[in-house]
Motif scaffolding. Structure first.
Motif, PDB file in Angstrom:
ATOM      1  N   ARG A 172      -4.373   3.956  -8.947  1.00  6.67           N
ATOM      2  CA  ARG A 172      -3.535   3.266  -9.866  1.00  6.67           C
ATOM      3  C   ARG A 172      -3.247   1.950  -9.216  1.00  6.67           C
ATOM      4  NH1 ARG A 172       0.569   7.827 -10.572  1.00  6.67           N
ATOM      5  NH2 ARG A 172       1.867   6.351 -11.691  1.00  6.67           N
ATOM      6  N   TRP A 173      -2.733   1.142  -9.703  1.00  7.91           N
ATOM      7  CA  TRP A 173      -1.948  -0.267  -9.471  1.00  7.91           C
ATOM      8  C   TRP A 173      -0.859  -0.416 -10.436  1.00  7.91           C
ATOM      9  CZ3 TRP A 173      -7.134   0.444  -9.549  1.00  7.91           C
ATOM     10  CH2 TRP A 173      -8.054   0.246  -8.059  1.00  7.91           C
ATOM     11  N   ILE A 176       0.872  -1.217  -0.053  1.00  7.55           N
ATOM     12  CA  ILE A 176      -0.069   0.256   0.042  1.00  7.55           C
ATOM     13  C   ILE A 176       0.961   1.149  -0.010  1.00  7.55           C
ATOM     14  CG2 ILE A 176      -1.657   1.331   1.060  1.00  7.55           C
ATOM     15  CD1 ILE A 176      -2.816  -1.502   0.273  1.00  7.55           C
ATOM     16  N   VAL A 177       0.719   2.077  -0.850  1.00  7.12           N
ATOM     17  CA  VAL A 177       1.352   3.503  -0.968  1.00  7.12           C
ATOM     18  C   VAL A 177       0.417   4.619  -1.269  1.00  7.12           C
ATOM     19  CG1 VAL A 177       3.354   2.353  -2.144  1.00  7.12           C
ATOM     20  CG2 VAL A 177       1.678   3.141  -3.726  1.00  7.12           C
ATOM     21  N   ASP A 178       0.752   5.707  -0.764  1.00  4.02           N
ATOM     22  CA  ASP A 178       0.058   6.933  -0.922  1.00  4.02           C
ATOM     23  C   ASP A 178       0.233   7.928  -2.042  1.00  4.02           C
ATOM     24  OD1 ASP A 178       2.589   7.776   0.361  1.00  4.02           O
ATOM     25  OD2 ASP A 178       1.468   8.873   1.923  1.00  4.02           O
ATOM     26  N   ASP A 179       1.508   7.583  -2.404  1.00  2.00           N
ATOM     27  CA  ASP A 179       1.936   8.238  -3.521  1.00  2.00           C
ATOM     28  C   ASP A 179       2.618   7.520  -4.842  1.00  2.00           C
ATOM     29  OD1 ASP A 179       3.326   9.980  -5.601  1.00  2.00           O
ATOM     30  OD2 ASP A 179       4.029  11.310  -4.178  1.00  2.00           O
ATOM     31  N   PRO A 180       1.701   6.830  -5.647  1.00  2.00           N
ATOM     32  CA  PRO A 180       2.258   5.756  -6.572  1.00  2.00           C
ATOM     33  C   PRO A 180       3.653   6.312  -7.274  1.00  2.00           C
ATOM     34  CG  PRO A 180      -0.036   6.090  -6.788  1.00  2.00           C
ATOM     35  CD  PRO A 180       0.395   7.416  -5.863  1.00  2.00           C
ATOM     36  N   ASP A 181       3.546   7.837  -7.838  1.00  3.94           N
ATOM     37  CA  ASP A 181       4.755   8.172  -8.526  1.00  3.94           C
ATOM     38  C   ASP A 181       6.211   8.044  -7.488  1.00  3.94           C
ATOM     39  OD1 ASP A 181       3.693   8.776 -10.727  1.00  3.94           O
ATOM     40  OD2 ASP A 181       2.952  10.548  -9.858  1.00  3.94           O
ATOM     41  N   ALA A 182       5.992   8.402  -6.130  1.00  2.82           N
ATOM     42  CA  ALA A 182       7.257   8.256  -5.132  1.00  2.82           C
ATOM     43  C   ALA A 182       7.601   6.811  -4.916  1.00  2.82           C
ATOM     44  CB  ALA A 182       6.859   9.117  -3.972  1.00  2.82           C
ATOM     45  N   VAL A 186       2.963  -5.263  -6.415  1.00  2.00           N
ATOM     46  CA  VAL A 186       1.724  -4.461  -6.732  1.00  2.00           C
ATOM     47  C   VAL A 186       1.657  -3.226  -5.832  1.00  2.00           C
ATOM     48  CG1 VAL A 186      -0.550  -4.170  -7.514  1.00  2.00           C
ATOM     49  CG2 VAL A 186       0.716  -6.547  -7.690  1.00  2.00           C
ATOM     50  N   LEU A 187       1.765  -2.097  -6.363  1.00  2.00           N
ATOM     51  CA  LEU A 187       2.172  -0.920  -5.525  1.00  2.00           C
ATOM     52  C   LEU A 187       0.415  -0.318  -5.931  1.00  2.00           C
ATOM     53  CD1 LEU A 187       4.952   0.840  -6.663  1.00  2.00           C
ATOM     54  CD2 LEU A 187       5.138  -0.586  -4.798  1.00  2.00           C
ATOM     55  N   GLU A 188      -0.327  -0.346  -4.723  1.00  2.00           N
ATOM     56  CA  GLU A 188      -1.709   0.038  -4.780  1.00  2.00           C
ATOM     57  C   GLU A 188      -2.259   1.227  -3.666  1.00  2.00           C
ATOM     58  OE1 GLU A 188      -4.843  -2.476  -2.837  1.00  2.00           O
ATOM     59  OE2 GLU A 188      -3.361  -3.946  -3.107  1.00  2.00           O
ATOM     60  N   GLN A 189      -3.110   1.828  -4.057  1.00  2.00           N
ATOM     61  CA  GLN A 189      -3.346   2.953  -3.019  1.00  2.00           C
ATOM     62  C   GLN A 189      -4.523   2.458  -2.089  1.00  2.00           C
ATOM     63  OE1 GLN A 189      -3.811   5.386  -6.688  1.00  2.00           O
ATOM     64  NE2 GLN A 189      -3.386   7.166  -5.304  1.00  2.00           N
ATOM     65  N   PRO A 190      -4.383   3.232  -0.814  1.00  2.00           N
ATOM     66  CA  PRO A 190      -5.330   2.758   0.139  1.00  2.00           C
ATOM     67  C   PRO A 190      -6.859   2.734  -0.164  1.00  2.00           C
ATOM     68  CG  PRO A 190      -3.940   4.272   1.048  1.00  2.00           C
ATOM     69  CD  PRO A 190      -3.643   4.199  -0.593  1.00  2.00           C
ATOM     70  N   HIS A 191      -7.611   3.593  -0.962  1.00  2.00           N
ATOM     71  CA  HIS A 191      -8.803   3.737  -1.369  1.00  2.00           C
ATOM     72  C   HIS A 191      -9.075   2.910  -2.849  1.00  2.00           C
ATOM     73  CE1 HIS A 191      -8.425   6.886   1.457  1.00  2.00           C
ATOM     74  NE2 HIS A 191      -9.737   6.570   1.780  1.00  2.00           N
ATOM     75  N   GLY A 192      -8.194   2.429  -3.288  1.00  2.00           N
ATOM     76  CA  GLY A 192      -8.379   1.641  -4.624  1.00  2.00           C
ATOM     77  C   GLY A 192      -8.882   0.291  -4.527  1.00  2.00           C
TER      78      GLY A 192
END
Length: 134
Positions: free
Chosen positions: A40-41, A11-17, A55-61
């Motif tokens: 984004r995933w 889980i990541v909050d900033d996919p670009d970073a 897989v990098l994913e956002q908390p609300h995705g």
């Protein structure tokens, strides 16, 4: 019957970073990226285990607002499960991580009582990551 690991989600909050860190600092390869509903995933793999996706994913995705908020709060506190990797050169890997934007060193390379040598840090999202000498 054979069962194998195919993916690990971080889980990541900033996919670009996160992408910059895992791709540019750790040397993972971007496989693909998907977007849905503004989230984004990003799937990556390591050179030594290309069959396993990180897989990098956002908390609300793909989650309800309530569940996404709960996961985002845990992420902000650094309370999500850690991820463990290995490397063939811990000292070189540690130096790259220590110089990476957004990474926070938690433990320099250390010989552990259980016989492993490893280091610990937080990725740009605050996830704890441990890397051990292979």
């Amino acid at each position: 019957m054979t069962v194998s690991l195919s993916a690990v989600h971080i889980i990541v909050d900033d996919p670009d970073a996160a992408l910059a860190f895992y791709q540019d600092t750790l040397g993972f390869t971007k496989l693909f990226e998907a977007e849905n509903g503004g989230y984004r995933w990003i799937a990556l793999s390591t050179p030594t285990q290309p069959e396993i996706q990180i897989v990098l994913e956002q908390p609300h995705g793909g989650r309800s607002q309530e569940n996404g908020d709960a996961i985002a709060a845990l992420l902000a506190k650094g309370e999500l499960q850690m991820v463990n990797f290995t490397t063939d050169d811990l000292d070189e890997t540690f130096e790259k991580i220590a110089a990476a934007p957004g990474a926070e060193v938690l433990q320099e390379p250390t010989d552990q009582p259980w016989g492993q040598r490893d280091a610990a840090f937080r990725d740009p999202a605050g996830n704890m990551v441990r890397i051990a000498q292979r």
